[in-house]
Design a protein around this motif. Sequence first.
Motif, PDB file in Angstrom:
ATOM      1  N   GLY A 158     -40.558  45.760  63.215  1.00 50.24           N
ATOM      2  CA  GLY A 158     -40.383  45.928  64.651  1.00 50.24           C
ATOM      3  C   GLY A 158     -40.645  47.351  65.107  1.00 50.24           C
ATOM      4  O   GLY A 158     -40.615  48.301  64.318  1.00 50.24           O
ATOM      5  N   GLY A 159     -40.899  47.494  66.399  1.00 53.99           N
ATOM      6  CA  GLY A 159     -41.201  48.795  66.977  1.00 53.99           C
ATOM      7  C   GLY A 159     -39.971  49.640  67.233  1.00 53.99           C
ATOM      8  O   GLY A 159     -38.847  49.266  66.880  1.00 53.99           O
ATOM      9  N   PRO A 160     -40.142  50.809  67.854  1.00 57.63           N
ATOM     10  CA  PRO A 160     -39.022  51.739  68.073  1.00 57.63           C
ATOM     11  C   PRO A 160     -37.941  51.207  68.998  1.00 57.63           C
ATOM     12  O   PRO A 160     -36.809  51.699  68.966  1.00 57.63           O
ATOM     13  N   ASN A 161     -38.265  50.214  69.828  1.00 57.49           N
ATOM     14  CA  ASN A 161     -37.218  49.603  70.649  1.00 57.49           C
ATOM     15  C   ASN A 161     -36.335  48.665  69.839  1.00 57.49           C
ATOM     16  O   ASN A 161     -35.220  48.353  70.247  1.00 57.49           O
ATOM     17  N   SER A 162     -36.854  48.209  68.702  1.00 58.47           N
ATOM     18  CA  SER A 162     -36.072  47.330  67.827  1.00 58.47           C
ATOM     19  C   SER A 162     -35.278  48.127  66.802  1.00 58.47           C
ATOM     20  O   SER A 162     -34.092  47.873  66.573  1.00 58.47           O
TER      21      SER A 162
ATOM     22  N   LEU B 113     -47.128  28.388  62.056  1.00 54.56           N
ATOM     23  CA  LEU B 113     -46.888  28.943  63.382  1.00 54.56           C
ATOM     24  C   LEU B 113     -45.591  28.382  63.940  1.00 54.56           C
ATOM     25  O   LEU B 113     -45.367  27.168  63.928  1.00 54.56           O
ATOM     26  N   ALA B 114     -44.728  29.279  64.413  1.00 48.32           N
ATOM     27  CA  ALA B 114     -43.450  28.877  65.011  1.00 48.32           C
ATOM     28  C   ALA B 114     -43.317  29.551  66.368  1.00 48.32           C
ATOM     29  O   ALA B 114     -43.949  30.582  66.635  1.00 48.32           O
ATOM     30  N   THR B 115     -42.497  28.996  67.224  1.00 45.57           N
ATOM     31  CA  THR B 115     -42.284  29.604  68.529  1.00 45.57           C
ATOM     32  C   THR B 115     -41.554  30.933  68.389  1.00 45.57           C
ATOM     33  O   THR B 115     -40.692  31.102  67.525  1.00 45.57           O
ATOM     34  N   GLY B 116     -41.917  31.868  69.254  1.00 47.19           N
ATOM     35  CA  GLY B 116     -41.222  33.144  69.279  1.00 47.19           C
ATOM     36  C   GLY B 116     -40.099  33.182  70.293  1.00 47.19           C
ATOM     37  O   GLY B 116     -39.503  34.234  70.532  1.00 47.19           O
ATOM     38  N   VAL B 117     -39.779  32.014  70.886  1.00 45.84           N
ATOM     39  CA  VAL B 117     -38.782  31.957  71.955  1.00 45.84           C
ATOM     40  C   VAL B 117     -37.427  31.468  71.459  1.00 45.84           C
ATOM     41  O   VAL B 117     -36.384  31.869  71.969  1.00 45.84           O
ATOM     42  N   THR B 118     -37.425  30.585  70.464  1.00 44.22           N
ATOM     43  CA  THR B 118     -36.173  30.108  69.870  1.00 44.22           C
ATOM     44  C   THR B 118     -36.263  30.275  68.354  1.00 44.22           C
ATOM     45  O   THR B 118     -37.342  30.443  67.797  1.00 44.22           O
ATOM     46  N   PHE B 119     -35.092  30.203  67.691  1.00 43.41           N
ATOM     47  CA  PHE B 119     -35.052  30.579  66.276  1.00 43.41           C
ATOM     48  C   PHE B 119     -35.080  29.450  65.251  1.00 43.41           C
ATOM     49  O   PHE B 119     -35.502  29.677  64.106  1.00 43.41           O
ATOM     50  N   PRO B 120     -34.612  28.223  65.529  1.00 42.81           N
ATOM     51  CA  PRO B 120     -34.368  27.270  64.430  1.00 42.81           C
ATOM     52  C   PRO B 120     -35.591  26.932  63.581  1.00 42.81           C
ATOM     53  O   PRO B 120     -35.507  26.881  62.350  1.00 42.81           O
ATOM     54  N   ASP B 121     -36.747  26.669  64.213  1.00 45.15           N
ATOM     55  CA  ASP B 121     -37.918  26.260  63.435  1.00 45.15           C
ATOM     56  C   ASP B 121     -38.374  27.370  62.495  1.00 45.15           C
ATOM     57  O   ASP B 121     -38.709  27.125  61.337  1.00 45.15           O
ATOM     58  N   ALA B 122     -38.393  28.600  62.993  1.00 50.28           N
ATOM     59  CA  ALA B 122     -38.832  29.721  62.155  1.00 50.28           C
ATOM     60  C   ALA B 122     -37.811  30.023  61.061  1.00 50.28           C
ATOM     61  O   ALA B 122     -38.184  30.463  59.964  1.00 50.28           O
ATOM     62  N   LEU B 123     -36.540  29.776  61.328  1.00 52.02           N
ATOM     63  CA  LEU B 123     -35.504  30.040  60.330  1.00 52.02           C
ATOM     64  C   LEU B 123     -35.709  29.162  59.104  1.00 52.02           C
ATOM     65  O   LEU B 123     -35.729  29.648  57.964  1.00 52.02           O
ATOM     66  N   ALA B 124     -35.889  27.875  59.307  1.00 48.99           N
ATOM     67  CA  ALA B 124     -36.148  26.967  58.190  1.00 48.99           C
ATOM     68  C   ALA B 124     -37.581  27.094  57.691  1.00 48.99           C
ATOM     69  O   ALA B 124     -37.851  26.984  56.496  1.00 48.99           O
ATOM     70  N   GLY B 125     -38.510  27.354  58.615  1.00 53.67           N
ATOM     71  CA  GLY B 125     -39.920  27.389  58.260  1.00 53.67           C
ATOM     72  C   GLY B 125     -40.322  28.575  57.414  1.00 53.67           C
ATOM     73  O   GLY B 125     -41.290  28.492  56.644  1.00 53.67           O
TER      74      GLY B 125
ATOM     75  N   LEU C 241     -43.611  48.308  60.709  1.00 57.02           N
ATOM     76  CA  LEU C 241     -44.480  47.174  60.980  1.00 57.02           C
ATOM     77  C   LEU C 241     -44.128  46.622  62.352  1.00 57.02           C
ATOM     78  O   LEU C 241     -43.276  45.745  62.494  1.00 57.02           O
ATOM     79  N   GLY C 242     -44.743  47.193  63.368  1.00 55.61           N
ATOM     80  CA  GLY C 242     -44.411  46.813  64.734  1.00 55.61           C
ATOM     81  C   GLY C 242     -45.633  46.426  65.531  1.00 55.61           C
ATOM     82  O   GLY C 242     -46.724  46.235  65.007  1.00 55.61           O
ATOM     83  N   GLY C 243     -45.453  46.311  66.833  1.00 61.91           N
ATOM     84  CA  GLY C 243     -46.534  45.946  67.726  1.00 61.91           C
ATOM     85  C   GLY C 243     -46.054  46.015  69.154  1.00 61.91           C
ATOM     86  O   GLY C 243     -44.876  46.300  69.420  1.00 61.91           O
ATOM     87  N   ALA C 244     -46.953  45.726  70.077  1.00 62.00           N
ATOM     88  CA  ALA C 244     -46.623  45.829  71.494  1.00 62.00           C
ATOM     89  C   ALA C 244     -45.558  44.822  71.923  1.00 62.00           C
ATOM     90  O   ALA C 244     -44.823  45.049  72.876  1.00 62.00           O
ATOM     91  N   ASP C 245     -45.469  43.695  71.220  1.00 67.00           N
ATOM     92  CA  ASP C 245     -44.454  42.687  71.508  1.00 67.00           C
ATOM     93  C   ASP C 245     -44.140  41.935  70.216  1.00 67.00           C
ATOM     94  O   ASP C 245     -44.661  42.265  69.149  1.00 67.00           O
ATOM     95  N   ARG C 246     -43.279  40.935  70.306  1.00 71.60           N
ATOM     96  CA  ARG C 246     -42.855  40.203  69.109  1.00 71.60           C
ATOM     97  C   ARG C 246     -44.015  39.504  68.412  1.00 71.60           C
ATOM     98  O   ARG C 246     -43.992  39.310  67.195  1.00 71.60           O
ATOM     99  N   TYR C 247     -45.023  39.122  69.163  1.00 67.48           N
ATOM    100  CA  TYR C 247     -46.156  38.400  68.596  1.00 67.48           C
ATOM    101  C   TYR C 247     -47.078  39.350  67.829  1.00 67.48           C
ATOM    102  O   TYR C 247     -47.530  39.034  66.717  1.00 67.48           O
ATOM    103  N   ALA C 248     -47.325  40.499  68.408  1.00 67.02           N
ATOM    104  CA  ALA C 248     -48.140  41.500  67.713  1.00 67.02           C
ATOM    105  C   ALA C 248     -47.413  42.018  66.478  1.00 67.02           C
ATOM    106  O   ALA C 248     -48.020  42.238  65.426  1.00 67.02           O
TER     107      ALA C 248
END
Length: 398
Positions: A281-285, A331-343, A306-313
């Motif tokens: 994540g970037g300096p804001n994270s 590929l998982a959504t960057g808006v909610t967590f469950p799929d990426a957590l298991a995925g 390892l950052g970028g302009a937003d969560r996707y980058a």
Amino acid sequence: GQPINGIAALDLDTDGLAVPGGSLAVSASGFEAGETVTVALHSDSAPARPLGTLTAGADGAVSGAVSVPADAALGGYRVWAGASSKGYLLLTTELIVGESERIAAPDRYSSAVDIARAGYPGTADVVYVATGASYPDALGAGAAAAEAGGPLLLTAPNELPAAVKKAITALSPARIVVVGGPNSVSEAVVKQLRTLAPKVERQSGADRYASSRAIVESAFDSASTAFIATGATFPDALSATSAAASKGAPVLLIPGTASAVDAETLALLDRLGVTQVAITGGPNSVSPAIESQLAAKYGASKVSRLGGADRYAASATVNLAAFGSASEAFLATGVTFPDALAGGVLAATKSAPLLVVHRDCVPSATIDALHGWGVTKVTLLGGPATHTTAVETLHRCP
């Protein structure tokens, strides 16, 4: 599109993925009214192969679909569209000829079961169980589960869903690791879990950061590399799961806006024998002050951000640093967590990256990464409400 003959008025847009024997949506503009526009597939290793023709309207634009040959080899291509007035020299962004599939279920608990089954179709020695209601306690659990060699399943805080109970029974684990305290996974759920495995243990702490340390310490005897991520939000840590697993590394959560890493986390890094740290994540994270502190401890060359302009980058950056090549990506959504957590655990079993994307398009950084790796199979985690068909066909975000 990229007009290589200097005709800036030309424009061409296609999806980013097409399957052999399928169709490819094409739109283009800048041609002469009524002329025939040829669309063709091009690669560095083969001559251009016509896919079809479209007729320009009065405005010089074309829009329609052309057919991808059933015998087209899987791989990366470019598409060009042109007509005699323009010299047939318009190239688009890249196209992957490959396959796309989707893992989806009616709810997050059943979805995690389906994801786990894809990674562990038989049995597993260990199963991690985390709440599906919130993310803080569970963020670091994916890398830990991957290290331990088992899937991560989700539960409701106060009741074990029937689908999850059935999945654990089929996995027949010798051990179940419960992630988080009783507010995350109640004792009533733990009691149910004790009927499904000889050993059930809880890894938790006073807060999300203490829980993260407990999870890591229980799963890792040693590690030369550690990934550090904020515990305030979920995308950075989840993007790091498979990347960390590829290096046998843990993901540790910290209060990212603090001026320094806490003493307990530093002590854990020392016990593990960590010599290299990846800040996700970037300096804001994760603050610049933390980066400076870690650089002073390990040496500037041993600490990477390892950052970028937003969560996707940032997601693309994290995975590009870990994977030099990959035939498959998740590929998982960057808006909610469950799929990426298991995925993330599933991706780790395939030695594949997991990237977070928008609901209705795929960021350019993600598509560029897929092409760079040589990906020919993309698996979406989540149903149509999570990812539209535009994501399924890798349509590039505007």
